[in-house]
Motif scaffolding. Structure first.
Motif, PDB file in Angstrom:
ATOM      1  N   LEU A 175       0.833  -1.213   0.000  1.00  0.00           N
ATOM      2  CA  LEU A 175       0.000   0.000   0.000  1.00  0.00           C
ATOM      3  C   LEU A 175       0.863   1.257   0.000  1.00  0.00           C
ATOM      4  CD1 LEU A 175      -2.817  -1.058   2.500  1.00  0.00           C
ATOM      5  CD2 LEU A 175      -2.995  -0.861   0.005  1.00  0.00           C
ATOM      6  N   CYS A 176       2.007   1.193   0.678  1.00  0.00           N
ATOM      7  CA  CYS A 176       2.929   2.333   0.703  1.00  0.00           C
ATOM      8  C   CYS A 176       3.494   2.594  -0.695  1.00  0.00           C
ATOM      9  CB  CYS A 176       4.055   2.048   1.698  1.00  0.00           C
ATOM     10  SG  CYS A 176       5.092   3.473   2.095  1.00  0.00           S
ATOM     11  N   VAL A 177       3.911   1.525  -1.369  1.00  0.00           N
ATOM     12  CA  VAL A 177       4.399   1.660  -2.747  1.00  0.00           C
ATOM     13  C   VAL A 177       3.280   2.185  -3.655  1.00  0.00           C
ATOM     14  CG1 VAL A 177       5.209   0.371  -4.774  1.00  0.00           C
ATOM     15  CG2 VAL A 177       6.208  -0.084  -2.524  1.00  0.00           C
ATOM     16  N   ASP A 178       2.059   1.667  -3.464  1.00  0.00           N
ATOM     17  CA  ASP A 178       0.904   2.119  -4.253  1.00  0.00           C
ATOM     18  C   ASP A 178       0.675   3.619  -4.075  1.00  0.00           C
ATOM     19  OD1 ASP A 178      -1.630   1.514  -5.816  1.00  0.00           O
ATOM     20  OD2 ASP A 178      -2.488   2.356  -3.981  1.00  0.00           O
ATOM     21  N   HIS A 179       0.909   4.115  -2.866  1.00  0.00           N
ATOM     22  CA  HIS A 179       0.707   5.543  -2.578  1.00  0.00           C
ATOM     23  C   HIS A 179       1.783   6.411  -3.217  1.00  0.00           C
ATOM     24  CE1 HIS A 179      -0.213   9.206  -0.316  1.00  0.00           C
ATOM     25  NE2 HIS A 179       1.060   9.248   0.041  1.00  0.00           N
ATOM     26  N   PHE A 180       3.042   5.997  -3.098  1.00  0.00           N
ATOM     27  CA  PHE A 180       4.148   6.858  -3.523  1.00  0.00           C
ATOM     28  C   PHE A 180       4.553   6.688  -4.987  1.00  0.00           C
ATOM     29  CE2 PHE A 180       5.122   7.027   1.121  1.00  0.00           C
ATOM     30  CZ  PHE A 180       5.133   8.403   1.256  1.00  0.00           C
ATOM     31  N   ALA A 181       4.409   5.476  -5.547  1.00  0.00           N
ATOM     32  CA  ALA A 181       4.960   5.187  -6.885  1.00  0.00           C
ATOM     33  C   ALA A 181       4.503   6.167  -7.967  1.00  0.00           C
ATOM     34  CB  ALA A 181       4.636   3.752  -7.291  1.00  0.00           C
ATOM     35  N   PRO A 182       3.217   6.587  -8.013  1.00  0.00           N
ATOM     36  CA  PRO A 182       2.825   7.526  -9.074  1.00  0.00           C
ATOM     37  C   PRO A 182       3.317   8.959  -8.838  1.00  0.00           C
ATOM     38  CG  PRO A 182       0.923   6.316  -8.169  1.00  0.00           C
ATOM     39  CD  PRO A 182       2.060   6.150  -7.222  1.00  0.00           C
ATOM     40  N   ARG A 183       3.837   9.267  -7.618  1.00  0.00           N
ATOM     41  CA  ARG A 183       4.160  10.649  -7.262  1.00  0.00           C
ATOM     42  C   ARG A 183       5.647  10.955  -7.237  1.00  0.00           C
ATOM     43  NH1 ARG A 183      -0.184  11.540  -2.638  1.00  0.00           N
ATOM     44  NH2 ARG A 183       1.457  12.747  -1.678  1.00  0.00           N
ATOM     45  N   VAL A 184       6.492   9.906  -7.244  1.00  0.00           N
ATOM     46  CA  VAL A 184       7.939  10.099  -7.156  1.00  0.00           C
ATOM     47  C   VAL A 184       8.618   9.283  -8.253  1.00  0.00           C
ATOM     48  CG1 VAL A 184       7.850  10.484  -4.657  1.00  0.00           C
ATOM     49  CG2 VAL A 184       8.247   8.178  -5.526  1.00  0.00           C
ATOM     50  N   SER A 185       9.938   9.394  -8.344  1.00  0.00           N
ATOM     51  CA  SER A 185      10.696   8.567  -9.278  1.00  0.00           C
ATOM     52  C   SER A 185      10.693   7.131  -8.779  1.00  0.00           C
ATOM     53  CB  SER A 185      12.136   9.081  -9.387  1.00  0.00           C
ATOM     54  OG  SER A 185      12.959   8.122 -10.014  1.00  0.00           O
ATOM     55  N   SER A 186      10.151   6.229  -9.577  1.00  0.00           N
ATOM     56  CA  SER A 186      10.009   4.836  -9.146  1.00  0.00           C
ATOM     57  C   SER A 186      11.355   4.160  -8.928  1.00  0.00           C
ATOM     58  CB  SER A 186       9.213   4.056 -10.188  1.00  0.00           C
ATOM     59  OG  SER A 186       7.910   4.574 -10.301  1.00  0.00           O
ATOM     60  N   VAL A 187      12.310   4.425  -9.806  1.00  0.00           N
ATOM     61  CA  VAL A 187      13.615   3.765  -9.665  1.00  0.00           C
ATOM     62  C   VAL A 187      14.359   4.295  -8.441  1.00  0.00           C
ATOM     63  CG1 VAL A 187      13.910   3.084 -12.074  1.00  0.00           C
ATOM     64  CG2 VAL A 187      14.609   5.365 -11.357  1.00  0.00           C
ATOM     65  N   LYS A 188      14.182   5.579  -8.120  1.00  0.00           N
ATOM     66  CA  LYS A 188      14.822   6.126  -6.919  1.00  0.00           C
ATOM     67  C   LYS A 188      14.152   5.587  -5.661  1.00  0.00           C
ATOM     68  CE  LYS A 188      16.615  10.437  -8.857  1.00  0.00           C
ATOM     69  NZ  LYS A 188      16.512  11.918  -8.839  1.00  0.00           N
ATOM     70  N   LEU A 189      12.841   5.388  -5.725  1.00  0.00           N
ATOM     71  CA  LEU A 189      12.129   4.782  -4.597  1.00  0.00           C
ATOM     72  C   LEU A 189      12.682   3.387  -4.317  1.00  0.00           C
ATOM     73  CD1 LEU A 189       9.915   4.292  -2.515  1.00  0.00           C
ATOM     74  CD2 LEU A 189       8.292   3.947  -4.377  1.00  0.00           C
ATOM     75  N   ALA A 190      12.848   2.584  -5.371  1.00  0.00           N
ATOM     76  CA  ALA A 190      13.400   1.235  -5.202  1.00  0.00           C
ATOM     77  C   ALA A 190      14.823   1.309  -4.652  1.00  0.00           C
ATOM     78  CB  ALA A 190      13.374   0.493  -6.536  1.00  0.00           C
ATOM     79  N   ARG A 191      15.637   2.220  -5.199  1.00  0.00           N
ATOM     80  CA  ARG A 191      17.030   2.375  -4.740  1.00  0.00           C
ATOM     81  C   ARG A 191      17.096   2.703  -3.246  1.00  0.00           C
ATOM     82  NH1 ARG A 191      19.441   7.910  -6.336  1.00  0.00           N
ATOM     83  NH2 ARG A 191      17.967   8.390  -4.661  1.00  0.00           N
ATOM     84  N   ASP A 192      16.303   3.688  -2.816  1.00  0.00           N
ATOM     85  CA  ASP A 192      16.340   4.104  -1.410  1.00  0.00           C
ATOM     86  C   ASP A 192      15.775   3.026  -0.490  1.00  0.00           C
ATOM     87  OD1 ASP A 192      17.353   6.448  -2.402  1.00  0.00           O
ATOM     88  OD2 ASP A 192      15.476   7.570  -2.271  1.00  0.00           O
ATOM     89  N   GLU A 193      14.790   2.270  -0.984  1.00  0.00           N
ATOM     90  CA  GLU A 193      14.211   1.159  -0.227  1.00  0.00           C
ATOM     91  C   GLU A 193      15.290   0.106   0.072  1.00  0.00           C
ATOM     92  OE1 GLU A 193       9.996  -1.104  -0.801  1.00  0.00           O
ATOM     93  OE2 GLU A 193      11.409  -1.297  -2.464  1.00  0.00           O
ATOM     94  N   PHE A 194      16.125  -0.185  -0.916  1.00  0.00           N
ATOM     95  CA  PHE A 194      17.206  -1.157  -0.738  1.00  0.00           C
ATOM     96  C   PHE A 194      18.221  -0.670   0.300  1.00  0.00           C
ATOM     97  CE2 PHE A 194      16.451  -2.058  -5.487  1.00  0.00           C
ATOM     98  CZ  PHE A 194      15.411  -2.911  -5.193  1.00  0.00           C
ATOM     99  N   LEU A 195      18.551   0.620   0.234  1.00  0.00           N
ATOM    100  CA  LEU A 195      19.542   1.170   1.161  1.00  0.00           C
ATOM    101  C   LEU A 195      19.056   1.064   2.604  1.00  0.00           C
ATOM    102  CD1 LEU A 195      22.149   2.662   1.810  1.00  0.00           C
ATOM    103  CD2 LEU A 195      20.950   4.822   1.363  1.00  0.00           C
ATOM    104  N   VAL A 196      17.810   1.440   2.845  1.00  0.00           N
ATOM    105  CA  VAL A 196      17.269   1.388   4.208  1.00  0.00           C
ATOM    106  C   VAL A 196      17.228  -0.050   4.722  1.00  0.00           C
ATOM    107  CG1 VAL A 196      15.191   1.788   5.606  1.00  0.00           C
ATOM    108  CG2 VAL A 196      15.914   3.506   3.938  1.00  0.00           C
TER     109      VAL A 196
END
Length: 308
Positions: A175-196
């Motif tokens: 649900l969090c990905v569903d909320h943010f994915a259309p509003r931010v850079s998807s590849v950067k979201l995935a990148r930062d998710e991996f780092l955390v």
């Protein structure tokens, strides 16, 4: 179904194929190191792989007419929020596996296929429709056939409750990905998710596990597969696919990893599929097809009512 929705579904389907095949690699990798070490290394590897990808995507996007950079603060919040939920989910699953069976853990984890539409309805009043609810019900039965041994009991023990917490965490991660994915850079979201996820896992690994160079060398191939394909490619496909896919349909598509785990086990390890597993695979594919046909059927019904 429009083109964007079809594209999103195909990306999620490809991600499920990759995750399904990763079960073999994870099983081998865990023979040589602790769970937090393995998760930490593979997630940090995924983060490193995504750095040049995001730089290349940035350069390409900036050349597009009307390009608008995503909000920096929201971009960072999305990575931290989704990464924290992913870390909680994977940690609870690893701790639960210590005292429960792999089959029961797989079934309980995949219950997010039910929890996602329930949570979406309670939180956002998003009702996926009767046909998708039918698909969800069929998927639960299919998962039981795929994951649970014949005569297996679902009486919850301590480890099972931890895995149930994992399913809840995965629900909110979707649900969090569903909320943010259309509003931010998807590849950067995935990148930062991996780092955390990787950084938190390594922090716990340094405090609780023994990390050796020999263990890393022995698990190098599984680390490379799960880091580059299952991690960088798989979770990026999830983020990209969810931009244009209903979260309940997305959860059904991602549950196909259980099917592909059985299929790749048969193909790569020579494991024979039982009649029970074959029926489970057929039922899961049926559930996904129902979910994909739902918008078409709803449109036909609306058009039929409008002509009366």
């Amino acid at each position: 179904m429009n083109r964007k929705s079809l594209r999103g579904s195909l990306l999620l389907l490809l991600g499920s194929v990759i995750w399904g095949a990763a079960f073999v690699a994870q099983r081998v990798g865990m023979d040589h190191m602790g769970p937090y070490t393995f998760t930490g290394i593979r997630m940090l590897l995924a983060w490193l792989v995504m750095i040049p990808v995001t730089l290349w995507m940035d350069r390409r996007n900036k050349k597009e007419p009307g390009y608008q950079a995503p909000d920096f603060k929201e971009q960072r919040i999305s990575g931290v929020a989704c990464g924290l939920l992913l870390f909680i989910a994977t940690s609870l699953q690893q701790m639960g596996l210590v005292s429960t069976t792999a089959g029961k853990a797989g079934f309980i984890t995949a219950l997010y296929v039910v929890l996602v539409p329930v949570a979406a309805w309670l939180m956002f009043r998003k009702n996926p429709g009767k046909i998708i609810w039918l698909g969800v019900a069929i998927a639960v039965v299919a998962l039981w056939l795929l994951c649970m041994p014949a005569g297996g009991s679902l009486a919850l023990q301590g480890g099972d409750l931890l895995v149930l917490g994992c399913a809840v965490a995965f629900t909110f991660q979707i649900l969090c990905v569903d909320h943010f994915a259309p509003r931010v850079s998807s590849v950067k979201l995935a990148r930062d998710e991996f780092l955390v996820t990787g950084a938190l896992s390594m922090l716990i690994a340094l405090m609780t596990e023994t990390i050796t160079g020999e263990g890393i060398r022995e698990a190098l191939v599984p680390i490379l597969y799960t880091g580059i394909l299952s991690g960088a490619a798989g979770y990026t496909l999830q983020v990209l696919g969810q931009r244009d896919t209903d979260p309940t349909v997305a959860s059904l598509l991602m549950c196909l990893e259980a099917v592909f785990a059985v299929l790749t086990g048969a193909l790569l390890l020579g494991e024979k599929m039982t009649v029970r597993e074959t029926v489970g695979c057929i039922m899961m594919f049926t559930a996904v097809i129902l979910a994909q046909l739902s918008p078409v059927i709803s449109s036909i019904r609306r058009n039929g009512r409008s002509h009366r």
